[in-house]
Design an enzyme around this catalytic site. Structure first.
Site, PDB file in Angstrom:
ATOM      1  N   LYS A 282       0.834  -1.200   0.000  1.00 19.64           N
ATOM      2  CA  LYS A 282       0.000   0.000   0.000  1.00 19.64           C
ATOM      3  C   LYS A 282       0.873   1.256   0.000  1.00 19.64           C
ATOM      4  O   LYS A 282       2.043   1.212   0.377  1.00 19.64           O
ATOM      5  CB  LYS A 282      -0.889   0.011   1.259  1.00 19.64           C
ATOM      6  CG  LYS A 282      -2.022  -0.981   1.241  1.00 19.64           C
ATOM      7  CD  LYS A 282      -2.899  -0.817   2.484  1.00 19.64           C
ATOM      8  CE  LYS A 282      -4.016  -1.849   2.534  1.00 19.64           C
ATOM      9  NZ  LYS A 282      -5.018  -1.696   1.485  1.00 19.64           N
ATOM     10  N   ARG A 356     -10.611 -11.396   1.654  1.00 17.49           N
ATOM     11  CA  ARG A 356     -11.464 -12.440   1.076  1.00 17.49           C
ATOM     12  C   ARG A 356     -10.785 -13.805   1.149  1.00 17.49           C
ATOM     13  O   ARG A 356     -11.454 -14.827   1.212  1.00 17.49           O
ATOM     14  CB  ARG A 356     -11.860 -12.053  -0.352  1.00 17.49           C
ATOM     15  CG  ARG A 356     -10.722 -11.973  -1.328  1.00 17.49           C
ATOM     16  CD  ARG A 356     -11.071 -11.145  -2.574  1.00 17.49           C
ATOM     17  NE  ARG A 356     -11.098  -9.708  -2.271  1.00 17.49           N
ATOM     18  CZ  ARG A 356     -11.361  -8.768  -3.170  1.00 17.49           C
ATOM     19  NH1 ARG A 356     -11.656  -9.081  -4.409  1.00 17.49           N
ATOM     20  NH2 ARG A 356     -11.357  -7.488  -2.815  1.00 17.49           N
TER      21      ARG A 356
HETATM   22  N1  BES Z   1      -8.235  -3.615   4.149  1.00 22.49           N
HETATM   23  C1  BES Z   1      -8.375  -3.212   2.798  1.00 22.49           C
HETATM   24  C2  BES Z   1      -9.659  -2.423   2.551  1.00 22.49           C
HETATM   25  C3  BES Z   1      -9.790  -1.088   3.229  1.00 22.49           C
HETATM   26  C4  BES Z   1      -9.464   0.075   2.555  1.00 22.49           C
HETATM   27  C5  BES Z   1     -10.272  -0.993   4.516  1.00 22.49           C
HETATM   28  C6  BES Z   1      -9.611   1.296   3.173  1.00 22.49           C
HETATM   29  C7  BES Z   1     -10.414   0.239   5.148  1.00 22.49           C
HETATM   30  C8  BES Z   1     -10.095   1.389   4.464  1.00 22.49           C
HETATM   31  C9  BES Z   1      -8.393  -4.435   1.896  1.00 22.49           C
HETATM   32  O1  BES Z   1      -7.639  -5.511   2.331  1.00 22.49           O
HETATM   33  C10 BES Z   1      -7.813  -4.028   0.588  1.00 22.49           C
HETATM   34  O2  BES Z   1      -6.661  -3.725   0.552  1.00 22.49           O
HETATM   35  N2  BES Z   1      -8.629  -4.046  -0.447  1.00 22.49           N
HETATM   36  C11 BES Z   1      -8.197  -3.684  -1.749  1.00 22.49           C
HETATM   37  C12 BES Z   1      -8.703  -4.750  -2.715  1.00 22.49           C
HETATM   38  C13 BES Z   1      -8.079  -4.673  -4.080  1.00 22.49           C
HETATM   39  C14 BES Z   1      -6.597  -4.966  -4.034  1.00 22.49           C
HETATM   40  C15 BES Z   1      -8.786  -5.672  -4.979  1.00 22.49           C
HETATM   41  C16 BES Z   1      -8.773  -2.311  -2.064  1.00 22.49           C
HETATM   42  O3  BES Z   1      -9.881  -1.989  -1.609  1.00 22.49           O
HETATM   43  O4  BES Z   1      -8.090  -1.546  -2.728  1.00 22.49           O
HETATM   44 MN    MN Z   2      -5.636  -5.415   1.758  1.00 19.41          MN
END
Ligand code: BES
Ligand code: MN
Ligand code: ZN
Length: 506
Positions: A282, A356
């Protein structure tokens, strides 16, 4: 803080403060506010006339009694418009007035039950909402702040709920007890999600679950890595392999309806104690709040504690998949293929779509226990914030009856939910060239793809998915949610269990 209940006339209560209330638009106060107004020679009426008191929801006006009443101060709490009045208004009002009193150094107060008289709410529901609002609203996470020289961080010590109608006192007492139990569970979830990730590790989460279980009637089992390996939980283990913190699968069970073993609800929580994104790392800004990526798991542990504390007449099992998602030499790679406990293979399209993956194996585990009704809770996608903002939880589900029960439980709890679709033809978005499915979608409708991926593992059970990525954390203090972890949707989950309890089916 202690909340006690007593019959009586609030205008005769002694102490630093008494709390009465006023609806917006009312020019001559009635009930307790009227009695207090008379004792103060019409001071409240005058302030209404002058426009200082308007009765807006969350408005608090402090009047010093200067000896004209046994209490030192009267607080007039605005209830807002009668047409917009409901239990959630009571929670908000109660939170705002308690925080205001704390901010001016008042440590104890007596209050009437907002809404039980003129508001038309049932005394028990109104009392529960008051207690919920007070205990949730006064929450703060300040354990890492050094000593408090000015006493600014001193807590409220006692609230006494006074009801003029002696026949309602038992109901009010029960409501208060219920509300405190629910709000303390919410605060437990908040504590877990606010705790930094160097402290709230999977191991610590399992300890908190154990502490919640001891003496409460909850059974607990914590599955270690070796056990997960034996069960073939390749998706959960793939996420965990980049971290030096050992993963834990935390299983809590409550038997509130032992005569009907088929009446069991499974609550499945995402417990990513830190989501760095893994090798698909990230950005700094995106990672900043990722200690809270275990909020779904925290909500499940806290809801289990509430269900046991309220002795709800349903069987409930909580399953929390707890691990970190870290990069490193042992980390899972994009393009890897893992085999889930269900036997389905998954191509890793993105290591940051880890929620997931861990949920897939947790849901399969719940199915292996014979659970036919499943609700999973996860900070799953940033896309849900784009779709619904920060004040609606996204709801998805295969079984409309269960979805409707969840949404109704949310409405009752003041937790807003909005259902999104699971279109059959969208399932092709996460098909893989090399494995059965992959853990990423096409880029569009990311929350739906995430939900559908989890749904692939429900295996015919009635299943609902709650995406709390937006609602789990508040950017600023609002009503009974102080800035930081909100504890959503703990109260909804407890209310859902109650709706599914024997006697109140549906
Ligand atoms: N934990 C994150 C989602 C999230 C984002 C929670 C902002 C709280 C605030 C999740 O694991 C994630 O990283 N999701 C990705 C999925 C993508 C890589 C398909 C996302 O939402 O960008
Ligand atoms: Mn994630
Ligand atoms: Zn995540």
């Amino acid at each position: 803080m202690k909340i006690s209940v007593a019959p009586g006339d609030i205008s005769r209560s002694e102490g630093p403060a008494i709390i009465v209330n006023l609806f917006e638009g009312v020019t001559s106060p009635g009930g307790a506010a009227g009695a207090v107004d008379r004792a103060l020679d019409g001071a409240i009426s005058r302030l209404i006339e002058q426009g200082e008191i308007r009765g807006k929801r969350g408005e608090n006006t402090v009047i010093h009694t200067l000896g004209r009443l046994p209490a030192e101060r009267v607080v007039v709490a605005g209830l807002g418009k009668p047409s917009k009045f409901d239990p959630d208004a009571v929670r908000v009002v109660s939170a705002e007035v308690c925080r205001h009193l704390r901010s001016i150094g008042v440590r104890s107060a007596s209050t009437i039950v907002h809404g039980a008289g003129i508001g038309g709410l049932a005394p028990r529901a109104a009392a529960s909402a008051m207690a919920e609002g007070a205990v949730m609203g006064l929450y703060r996470f300040d354990k890492y702040k050094s000593d408090d020289e000015n006493g600014d961080r001193r807590d409220m010590e006692e609230i006494t709920v006074i009801d003029i109608d002696r026949s309602r006192v038992t109901d009010v007492e029960e409501g208060v007890r219920e509300g405190v139990t629910l709000a303390e569970a919410v605060n437990l979830c908040r504590d877990m999600a606010n705790e930094p990730a160097n402290v709230m590790t999977p191991t610590r989460m399992a300890e908190v679950a154990l502490e919640a279980a001891v003496g409460s009637g909850l059974r607990i089992e914590v599955l270690e890595r070796s056990h997960m390996e034996a069960l073939g939980m390749g998706a959960l283990l793939g996420v965990a392999q980049g971290s030096s913190e050992p993963p834990k699968l935390i299983v809590l069970a409550y038997d509130g309806d032992p005569d009907d073993p088929s009446n069991r609800l499974g609550l499945i929580g995402k417990g990513i104690t830190f989501d760095s994104g893994g090798l698909d790392i990230k950005s700094a800004a995106g990672m900043l709040t990722m200690k809270g990526d275990m909020a779904g798991g925290g909500a499940v542990i806290a809801a289990m504690k509430a269900v046991a504390g309220l002795r709800i007449g349903a069987n409930v099992t909580g399953v929390v998949a707890a691990t970190e998602n870290m990069p490193g030499g042992r980390a899972q790679r994009p393009g890897d293929v893992v085999t889930t406990m269900s036997g389905k293979t998954v191509e890793i399209g993105n290591t940051d779509a880890e929620g997931r993956l861990v949920l897939a194996d947790a849901v399969t585990y719940a199915r292996s226990l014979g659970i036919e009704r499943i609700v999973d809770v996860a900070t799953l996608t940033g896309a849900i914030i784009t779709a619904l903002g920060k004040h609606y939880t996204g709801v998805f589900g295969s079984d409309q009856k269960l979805v409707d029960s969840v949404i109704a439980a949310g409405a009752e709890s003041g937790e807003r939910m909005w259902q999104l679709p699971l279109p059959e033809d969208y399932r092709q978005n996460y098909r893989s060239d090399v494995a059965d499915i992959k853990n990423t979608g096409s880029g569009a409708a990311g929350s739906i793809a995430g939900a559908q991926f989890i749904g692939e593992f429900a295996d015919g059970a009635a299943w609902t998915h709650l995406d709390i990525a937006g609602t789990a954390r508040a950017d600023s203090t609002r009503g009974y949610n102080p800035k930081g972890a909100t504890g959503a949707p703990v109260r909804t989950l407890a209310a859902l269990a109650r709706r599914l309890s024997s006697g109140s089916k549906g």
